[in-house]
Scaffold this motif. Structure first.
Motif, PDB file in Angstrom:
ATOM      1  N   PHE A 133       5.031  -2.363  -4.893  1.00  0.00           N
ATOM      2  CA  PHE A 133       6.003  -3.430  -5.076  1.00  0.00           C
ATOM      3  C   PHE A 133       6.095  -3.778  -6.557  1.00  0.00           C
ATOM      4  N   ALA A 140       5.564  -9.904  -6.173  1.00  0.00           N
ATOM      5  CA  ALA A 140       4.366  -9.066  -6.157  1.00  0.00           C
ATOM      6  C   ALA A 140       3.568  -9.237  -7.433  1.00  0.00           C
ATOM      7  N   HIS A 171       5.937 -13.817   5.240  1.00  0.00           N
ATOM      8  CA  HIS A 171       4.886 -12.859   5.569  1.00  0.00           C
ATOM      9  C   HIS A 171       5.147 -12.190   6.915  1.00  0.00           C
ATOM     10  N   ARG A 224       5.370  -8.243   7.464  1.00  0.00           N
ATOM     11  CA  ARG A 224       6.205  -7.492   6.520  1.00  0.00           C
ATOM     12  C   ARG A 224       5.358  -6.884   5.415  1.00  0.00           C
ATOM     13  N   TYR A 225       4.197  -7.468   5.192  1.00  0.00           N
ATOM     14  CA  TYR A 225       3.241  -6.950   4.211  1.00  0.00           C
ATOM     15  C   TYR A 225       1.866  -7.484   4.591  1.00  0.00           C
ATOM     16  N   ASN A 226       0.873  -6.907   4.001  1.00  0.00           N
ATOM     17  CA  ASN A 226      -0.492  -7.389   4.149  1.00  0.00           C
ATOM     18  C   ASN A 226      -1.108  -7.452   2.770  1.00  0.00           C
ATOM     19  N   LYS A 244      -0.423  -6.992  -2.779  1.00  0.00           N
ATOM     20  CA  LYS A 244       0.444  -6.984  -1.603  1.00  0.00           C
ATOM     21  C   LYS A 244       0.698  -5.522  -1.266  1.00  0.00           C
ATOM     22  N   LYS A 245       0.539  -5.178   0.016  1.00  0.00           N
ATOM     23  CA  LYS A 245       0.751  -3.793   0.419  1.00  0.00           C
ATOM     24  C   LYS A 245       1.607  -3.757   1.672  1.00  0.00           C
ATOM     25  N   GLY A 246       2.212  -2.614   1.885  1.00  0.00           N
ATOM     26  CA  GLY A 246       3.048  -2.438   3.064  1.00  0.00           C
ATOM     27  C   GLY A 246       2.217  -2.392   4.328  1.00  0.00           C
TER      28      GLY A 246
END
Length: 155
Positions: A2, A7, A132, A139-141, A151-153
């Motif tokens: 991101f 991000a 979130h 939507r992300y973790n 932040k990751k997918g």
């Protein structure tokens, strides 16, 4: 990876996370999908109060709704506060805090909104909000990359 402002800000805010021990209130409904940080003079109650005040002030401006831009779906959400996860309120630096808050959109769909707050010396101020989860679907973790939380997918 991101490369959005969100991000970058989230990464910067979470930079110091592993320099501190997790606070005692990090277990709960969302045990691993949110960052956690150290305990500070600010309590979970003052964080929750700051969020409630922020939402209430925004509601006055927007006819009773807390409005959030949903960038992923390119629309506005008209939200009503449902629950502040007091077990997910965390200090992520000496003057930065994180909170997970549930809302219901005017169409009945549920949203988990992540809040970032900063201690300005005159109280806590919300600096960023991010969608979130929608209807429980992330939507992300958050994941650890070296000494940083990023932040990751989702898989």
């Amino acid at each position: 990876m991101f490369k959005t402002r969100s991000a970058i800000l989230a990464t910067a805010a979470l930079t110091f996370l592993f320099l501190y021990q997790p606070i005692a209130v990090t277990a709960g409904e969302h045990p691993s999908d949110h960052p956690a940080g150290e305990q500070s003079a600010v309590t979970t109650e003052t964080i929750a109060d700051a969020i409630e005040k922020h939402v209430k002030n925004e509601n006055k401006k927007d006819k009773g709704y807390f409005i959030v831009e949903d960038k992923e779906e390119n629309n506005k959400l008209y939200l009503k506060l449902d629950r502040i996860h007091k077990e997910r309120l965390s200090a992520i630096d000496k003057d930065q805090y994180f909170a997970c808050v549930d809302f219901e959109n005017k169409d009945g769909k549920t949203y988990d909104i992540d809040f970032f707050l900063k201690d300005t010396g005159m109280g806590l101020k919300v600096t960023e909000t991010m969608v979130h989860k929608k209807e429980g679907k992330a939507r992300y973790n958050w994941g650890k990359k070296g000494d940083f939380w990023v932040k990751k997918g989702v898989k």
